[in-house]
Design a protein around this motif. Sequence first.
Motif, short mmCIF file in Angstrom:
data_model
loop_
_atom_site.label_atom_id
_atom_site.label_comp_id
_atom_site.label_asym_id
_atom_site.label_seq_id
_atom_site.Cartn_x
_atom_site.Cartn_y
_atom_site.Cartn_z
N ILE A 73 31.29 42.71 39.58
CA ILE A 73 32.24 43.71 40.08
C ILE A 73 31.49 44.61 41.04
CG2 ILE A 73 33.69 45.70 39.49
CD1 ILE A 73 34.27 44.30 36.83
N SER A 74 32.07 44.76 42.22
CA SER A 74 31.48 45.57 43.27
C SER A 74 32.60 46.36 43.93
CB SER A 74 30.79 44.66 44.28
OG SER A 74 30.34 45.37 45.39
N LYS A 75 32.74 47.62 43.59
CA LYS A 75 33.78 48.53 44.08
C LYS A 75 35.16 47.89 43.97
CE LYS A 75 34.83 51.97 47.51
NZ LYS A 75 34.55 52.55 48.78
N ASP A 76 35.74 47.41 45.07
CA ASP A 76 37.09 46.86 45.06
C ASP A 76 37.12 45.34 44.99
OD1 ASP A 76 38.21 49.40 45.31
OD2 ASP A 76 37.97 49.37 47.48
N GLN A 77 36.02 44.72 44.67
CA GLN A 77 35.94 43.26 44.74
C GLN A 77 35.43 42.69 43.41
OE1 GLN A 77 36.87 41.92 47.86
NE2 GLN A 77 37.07 40.08 46.65
N LEU A 78 36.03 41.58 43.01
CA LEU A 78 35.56 40.81 41.86
C LEU A 78 35.07 39.46 42.40
CD1 LEU A 78 35.32 40.20 38.80
CD2 LEU A 78 37.67 39.38 38.89
N TYR A 79 33.85 39.11 42.03
CA TYR A 79 33.26 37.85 42.47
C TYR A 79 33.06 36.94 41.26
CZ TYR A 79 31.83 40.49 46.61
OH TYR A 79 31.81 41.28 47.75
N ARG A 80 33.30 35.66 41.44
CA ARG A 80 32.90 34.64 40.48
C ARG A 80 31.73 33.91 41.10
NH1 ARG A 80 38.62 31.89 39.32
NH2 ARG A 80 38.46 31.83 41.55
N VAL A 81 30.65 33.76 40.33
CA VAL A 81 29.43 33.15 40.84
C VAL A 81 29.04 31.97 39.97
CG1 VAL A 81 27.00 33.54 41.36
CG2 VAL A 81 28.65 35.39 41.69
N SER A 82 28.71 30.87 40.61
CA SER A 82 28.19 29.68 39.94
C SER A 82 26.93 29.27 40.69
CB SER A 82 29.23 28.56 39.98
OG SER A 82 28.70 27.38 39.44
N ILE A 83 25.82 29.16 39.96
CA ILE A 83 24.55 28.80 40.58
C ILE A 83 24.03 27.55 39.88
CG2 ILE A 83 22.25 29.57 41.25
CD1 ILE A 83 23.24 32.47 40.72
N HIS A 84 23.62 26.58 40.67
CA HIS A 84 23.09 25.33 40.12
C HIS A 84 21.65 25.16 40.60
CE1 HIS A 84 27.09 24.35 38.73
NE2 HIS A 84 27.49 24.87 39.87
N TYR A 85 20.78 24.76 39.66
CA TYR A 85 19.35 24.71 39.92
C TYR A 85 18.74 23.35 39.61
CZ TYR A 85 19.61 29.83 39.36
OH TYR A 85 19.93 31.16 39.47
N ILE A 127 37.71 37.47 44.51
CA ILE A 127 39.06 37.66 43.98
C ILE A 127 39.36 39.16 44.12
CG2 ILE A 127 40.52 37.49 41.94
CD1 ILE A 127 38.43 35.48 40.87
N GLN A 128 40.50 39.50 44.68
CA GLN A 128 40.87 40.92 44.77
C GLN A 128 41.14 41.46 43.38
OE1 GLN A 128 40.90 42.99 47.33
NE2 GLN A 128 40.26 41.41 48.75
#
Length: 121
Positions: A87-99, A119-120
Amino acid sequence: MKIIRNSGCQNSPKNAFTEMYSLALLRSDQKKLKDYTANNASFLLPHNNHEVSLSELVLNWDSPIQKITCLSAISHGKQASFLATIISKDQLYRVSIHYSFKTLKAEKMDNITIFIDTIQK
């Protein structure tokens, strides 16, 4: 910044390493990343359609991160994955990282693919 860690990582050193590395990556902690990244590692950013080295890596958020929620950090053999929401101020992020780990000992990350979806709120 509030960080909610995944409680399921404590019984697996590789899973805990994956979570620690991912949090450093999301916070752009270059010193920690440098210590745990293979010299020739590459970072693939499909949402930007390009590949970069650690020294070129920049993750831009619309404002400072307020909260990171670690949903999952899993590993098997030389592969690992991490899922989180940010969550960053007005923004929601979904993060997927593959290693890919450089070795089975999971001491350094080698190839990293970062997927970020916004995602808003």
